[in-house]
Design a protein around this motif. Structure first.
Motif, mmCIF file in Angstrom:
data_model
loop_
_atom_site.group_PDB
_atom_site.id
_atom_site.type_symbol
_atom_site.label_atom_id
_atom_site.label_comp_id
_atom_site.label_asym_id
_atom_site.label_seq_id
_atom_site.Cartn_x
_atom_site.Cartn_y
_atom_site.Cartn_z
ATOM 1 N N SER A 1 94.443 21.898 4.797
ATOM 2 C CA SER A 1 94.759 20.487 4.563
ATOM 3 C C SER A 1 93.580 19.666 5.060
ATOM 4 N N ALA A 2 92.944 18.931 4.163
ATOM 5 C CA ALA A 2 91.774 18.141 4.543
ATOM 6 C C ALA A 2 92.144 17.015 5.501
ATOM 7 N N CYS A 3 93.288 16.369 5.261
ATOM 8 C CA CYS A 3 93.641 15.222 6.109
ATOM 9 C C CYS A 3 94.007 15.652 7.525
ATOM 10 N N ARG A 4 94.494 16.858 7.667
ATOM 11 C CA ARG A 4 94.829 17.351 9.000
ATOM 12 C C ARG A 4 93.715 18.202 9.605
ATOM 13 N N GLY A 5 92.762 18.595 8.777
ATOM 14 C CA GLY A 5 91.647 19.372 9.286
ATOM 15 C C GLY A 5 92.041 20.735 9.797
ATOM 16 N N ARG A 6 93.167 21.242 9.308
ATOM 17 C CA ARG A 6 93.685 22.508 9.802
ATOM 18 C C ARG A 6 94.177 23.373 8.651
ATOM 19 N N GLY A 7 94.274 24.642 8.923
ATOM 20 C CA GLY A 7 94.744 25.561 7.906
ATOM 21 C C GLY A 7 94.608 26.982 8.386
ATOM 22 N N THR A 8 94.498 27.904 7.426
ATOM 23 C CA THR A 8 94.422 29.316 7.792
ATOM 24 C C THR A 8 93.726 30.096 6.685
ATOM 25 N N ALA B 1 94.501 38.231 -5.755
ATOM 26 C CA ALA B 1 94.942 37.012 -5.072
ATOM 27 C C ALA B 1 95.147 35.896 -6.074
ATOM 28 N N GLY B 2 96.285 35.261 -5.961
ATOM 29 C CA GLY B 2 96.584 34.095 -6.763
ATOM 30 C C GLY B 2 97.157 33.012 -5.866
ATOM 31 N N PRO B 3 97.491 31.852 -6.388
ATOM 32 C CA PRO B 3 98.040 30.781 -5.550
ATOM 33 C C PRO B 3 99.293 31.229 -4.798
ATOM 34 N N GLY B 4 99.154 31.354 -3.466
ATOM 35 C CA GLY B 4 100.287 31.728 -2.632
ATOM 36 C C GLY B 4 100.747 33.158 -2.800
ATOM 37 N N LEU B 5 99.877 34.043 -3.298
ATOM 38 C CA LEU B 5 100.327 35.398 -3.601
ATOM 39 C C LEU B 5 99.192 36.392 -3.421
ATOM 40 N N LEU B 6 99.505 37.486 -2.725
ATOM 41 C CA LEU B 6 98.614 38.643 -2.633
ATOM 42 C C LEU B 6 99.342 39.828 -3.250
ATOM 43 N N VAL B 7 98.685 40.526 -4.176
ATOM 44 C CA VAL B 7 99.337 41.614 -4.899
ATOM 45 C C VAL B 7 98.488 42.880 -4.780
ATOM 46 N N PHE B 8 99.158 43.987 -4.475
ATOM 47 C CA PHE B 8 98.518 45.294 -4.424
ATOM 48 C C PHE B 8 99.250 46.223 -5.404
ATOM 49 N N ARG B 9 98.489 46.862 -6.280
ATOM 50 C CA ARG B 9 99.054 47.907 -7.132
ATOM 51 C C ARG B 9 98.688 49.227 -6.476
ATOM 52 N N VAL B 10 99.701 49.972 -6.011
ATOM 53 C CA VAL B 10 99.414 51.121 -5.155
ATOM 54 C C VAL B 10 100.094 52.377 -5.677
ATOM 55 N N LEU B 11 99.500 53.484 -5.291
ATOM 56 C CA LEU B 11 100.088 54.792 -5.536
ATOM 57 C C LEU B 11 100.232 55.466 -4.178
ATOM 58 N N VAL C 1 102.331 17.013 3.501
ATOM 59 C CA VAL C 1 101.154 16.300 3.014
ATOM 60 C C VAL C 1 100.753 16.880 1.667
ATOM 61 N N SER C 2 100.152 16.039 0.845
ATOM 62 C CA SER C 2 99.895 16.423 -0.546
ATOM 63 C C SER C 2 98.589 17.181 -0.735
ATOM 64 N N ASP C 3 97.769 17.250 0.316
ATOM 65 C CA ASP C 3 96.443 17.829 0.106
ATOM 66 C C ASP C 3 96.300 19.246 0.662
ATOM 67 N N VAL C 4 97.424 19.957 0.852
ATOM 68 C CA VAL C 4 97.322 21.358 1.258
ATOM 69 C C VAL C 4 96.878 22.158 0.034
ATOM 70 N N GLU C 5 95.668 22.701 0.103
ATOM 71 C CA GLU C 5 95.104 23.417 -1.033
ATOM 72 C C GLU C 5 94.993 24.899 -0.715
ATOM 73 N N THR C 6 95.342 25.719 -1.687
ATOM 74 C CA THR C 6 95.257 27.169 -1.557
ATOM 75 C C THR C 6 94.205 27.685 -2.527
ATOM 76 N N THR C 7 93.226 28.390 -1.999
ATOM 77 C CA THR C 7 92.137 28.937 -2.806
ATOM 78 C C THR C 7 92.128 30.446 -2.662
ATOM 79 N N ALA C 8 92.073 31.148 -3.773
ATOM 80 C CA ALA C 8 92.037 32.611 -3.755
ATOM 81 C C ALA C 8 90.603 33.095 -3.891
ATOM 82 N N ASP C 9 90.274 34.149 -3.145
ATOM 83 C CA ASP C 9 88.989 34.808 -3.324
ATOM 84 C C ASP C 9 89.203 36.319 -3.264
ATOM 85 N N ARG C 10 88.116 37.080 -3.225
ATOM 86 C CA ARG C 10 88.238 38.530 -3.315
ATOM 87 C C ARG C 10 88.890 39.146 -2.083
#
Length: 706
Positions: free
Chosen positions: A161-168, A178-188, A145-154
């Motif tokens: 997906s709005a049309c399916r009413g489901r997600g994670t 956090a970026g689209p489809g990506l979580l990045v950690f800079r670690v020591l 489906v075309s409406d799977v949206e990925t939103t990054a926050d802190r």
């Protein structure tokens, strides 16, 4: 594609994947812990794929898997290593992914630096979700489906997906970039030290987010699945035996059955039901859940009660051709996908099963024989009467099936693939089809109802149901027996012709007792003949039949649950040696599968290959395969309680040194010990007599004149 129609088996997961399961949730991933796009891997909950990608990179390189450390069925630790540090030939960075599945996913990520200098690195997690319906993935036909949206926050990522009413929602601690489809950690990572991160995947269903069952910053021992496991182990009988094969497979069965249990959130005090199996059948199935709970009675009786109660609540009340619901009918399958979404029947019950309804009555009758939950059993009796009314309306004189629309399953017995019922020459049988084993289930259901009538002092009603049982037994042995072949037909087709293939179904007829004793010897001989018996188990179809294929789903493969019921039937008719061959053949097979019997395996002869050959898309763990060893143990013990009759039959065949402690029987904790000369029993309920003789098949003399 219809949700219910069998269109071939799902793509093989292969032996390079790991499956974790808890209740209705599961995860399928690669052996390094990654979830790779493009196939069937993912994290699933409520028949929805929450994650279709979960790939870890350290300094842009994948983690090399070293070992999967299996714990409980819902937990595994993936041990791996990152690529070599700059200037080094070998890796000094150990990667540990501690994963728990339940309602979603929790992953505790640890990087351990085995070097004497700090390691600076970039840890990236590539995350994706197609919010696909389980049936789409299973069939390899995902509708993106075309409406799977990925939103990054802190804290991480929100994928909906709005049309399916489901997600994670994916939450990380410490907070990543956090970026689209990506979580990045800079670690020591300190020298000889560790860096850790916690990752949480929560499901969103119908727009509502719910926490997983292993929340972060929550002691694992307090997590709901862990508490349930501890309670399950506490209540389960303790079984010890000098036979290491039997001991290992029973322990594996106990763990798997505990993990496959299903609990209803709105009925927390109700006993659980059980899911059919991972990865594709993590939901309530009428036939599977009923047979599993029957076979597991020696381990636990609450599964049978929970399964009966939930199926009673879902029992058919109206006639609906699309779902095949009819008044009194017991469902085939319950699903939880979004209604009106990708699957036309998602979130609904489907009733296309001919055997769930008589099995419901059988299991209720057996629970009554065990003398447990007596009040609850009586409360369920009206539902059993409604089920029997459906059987009587549908049988003429045999109970048969024909699907109501082209969306339904073409075959509605346990061999429900499209080619599961065929003549000896390979020609497919045409509906309506009356299966041999289903007539046995009906016969046993009639006897169960007669038992309840006798217990209530209703002599006329007892005679009525006993007479019905006698009539179907007589008709079955007249119409299904093939004297020139020396075996029973697998079915009668729509024209009333005997479907003359030699198949394993007649072993179930031994189990239910519908087989005439005059024919039982020939049946046993055929089942253990080289045409049928591989050395590990009985094939679903004889090797000289036209449709035989040892690599098929139902036409020559070996199913552990099928064999467990065949062994029970052989024991019932006195074929102890034959039952033992099946039992020990399956135990040998279990060793090859790491003590976890799969849903099925290929039906090649043992003399041809050293080990049993896996069936590529076999479910594992699978409920009735997990319960099969428990049923085999019961059969070898020849354990048959009749609390209302005032006795317990126990006559072990072999099993010297076996001890069962804490077996629940009519409210008492019973201990059984098997010695060289028989068994001793302690703790029998008051008024119950031990009979050291096996229970045989019903004698013809018991039938009233009709």
């Amino acid at each position: 594609m219809s949700a219910w129609t069998s269109e071939g088996q799902p793509a093989a997961l292969g032996d390079t994947t790991v499956t974790l399961v808890e209740g209705g949730s599961f995860c399928v991933c690669a052996r390094n812990g990654d979830i790779l796009q493009g196939g069937s891997q993912g994290v699933y909950h409520a028949d929805t794929r929450l994650l279709s990608r979960w790939e870890l990179r350290v300094d842009e390189l994948p983690v090399e898997g070293l070992r999967v450390v299996s714990g409980e069925p819902y937990h595994a630790t993936f041990v791996g290593r990152a690529g070599p540090r700059p200037g080094r030939a070998e890796s000094t960075l150990l990667v540990i992914r501690d994963r728990y599945v339940g309602g979603g996913l929790r992953e505790d990520l640890t990087l351990r630096n085995l070097s004497d200098e700090p390691a600076g690195c970039v840890v990236a997690l590539h995350v994706g979700s197609d919010v696909a319906d389980l049936f789409e993935v299973k069939a390899g036909r995902v509708r993106h489906v075309s409406d799977v949206e990925t939103t990054a926050d802190r804290s991480g990522l929100l994928i909906v997906s709005a049309c399916r009413g489901r997600g994670t929602r994916v939450v990380a601690d410490p907070a990543p970039f956090a970026g689209p489809g990506l979580l990045v950690f800079r670690v020591l990572v300190p020298a000889r030290g560790e860096w850790t991160a916690g990752l949480q995947v929560n499901p969103i269903l119908e727009g509502e987010e719910s926490p997983g069952r292993f929340p972060a910053h929550h002691p694992l021992e307090h997590a709901e699945p862990v508490r349930r496991r501890v309670d399950w182990e506490r209540r389960s009988p303790v079984i010890t035996t000098p036979d290491r094969f039997l001991s290992a497979v029973l322990e594996r069965s106990r763990k798997d059955l505990g993990a496959l249990r299903l609990f209803e959130p709105d009925r927390p005090d109700d006993p659980p039901t059980i899911a059919a199996g991972a990865p594709w059948f993590m939901t309530l199935f009428g036939r599977d859940s009923l047979l599993t709970s029957w076979m597991a009675l020696l381990m636990d009786q609450s599964l049978a009660l929970g399964t009966l109660r939930r199926l009673a609540r879902l029992q058919g009340t109206v006639s609906d051709p699309l779902t095949e619901e009819e008044p009194g009918k017991i469902l085939h399958e319950l699903r939880f996908g979004r209604q009106g979404g990708a699957s036309p029947y998602a979130g609904r019950a489907y009733y296309g099963s001919v055997d769930s309804t008589p099995l419901f009555v059988m299991v209720l009758g057996e629970l009554g024989r065990w003398g447990v939950h007596d009040e609850a059993v009586q409360e369920l009796l009206p539902y059993a009467d409604d089920a029997l009314d459906w059987i009587r309306r549908s049988a003429d004189p045999f109970l048969s099936y024909r699907r109501k629309t082209d969306h339904g399953l073409a075959n509605q017995g346990w061999k429900d693939s499209f080619d599961g019922v065929s003549f000896a020459d390979g020609t497919l049988a045409r509906a309506p089809i009356a299966l041999a084993e289903v007539q046995g289930y009906v016969y046993a259901a009639y006897l169960a109802r007669a038992h309840f009538a006798a217990k209530a002092g209703q002599a006329a009603l007892e005679a009525q149901w006993t007479s019905r049982a006698g009539r179907i037994r007589d008709a079955f042995n007249e119409r299904f027996w093939l004297p020139d072949r020396g075996h029973y037909a697998v079915a009668l087709d729509g024209a009333g012709r005997a479907v003359d293939s030699l198949a394993s179904n007649m072993g179930h007829c031994l189990w239910t007792g519908i087989v005439d004793e005059d024919h039982a010897g020939r049946v046993a001989e055929q089942l253990l003949s080289p045409r049928m018996f591989t050395g590990y188990g009985v094939r679903t179809l004889a090797g000289d039949m036209g449709a035989y294929n040892p690599m098929s789903y139902h036409n020559g493969s070996v199913w552990p649950h099928d064999n467990a019921l065949i062994a029970a039937g052989l024991m019932r008719y006195g074929f102890e040696r034959e039952a033992g061959r099946i039992t020990y053949g399956l135990l040998d097979a279990a060793e090859a599968f790491g003590w976890r019997l799969p849903e099925l395996f290929c039906g090649f002869d043992r003399a041809e290959f050293t080990w049993p050959v896996p069936y590529p898309s076999s479910c594992s763990p699978q409920a009735w395969a997990a319960a099969a060893p428990i049923q085999l143990l019961r059969s070898m013990l020849r354990f048959d309680p009749s609390i209302s009759g005032g006795h317990l039959r126990l006559c072990p065949a072999d099993l010297e040194g076996l001890r069962i402690e804490g077996l629940s029987l009519a409210g008492s904790d019973v201990t059984i010990e098997v010695g060289a000369t028989g068994a001793s029993v302690r703790g029998l309920p008051e008024g119950i007599t031990l009979i050291e003789e096996p229970r045989g098949p019903p004698a013809r003399a018991m039938w009233p004149a009709h």
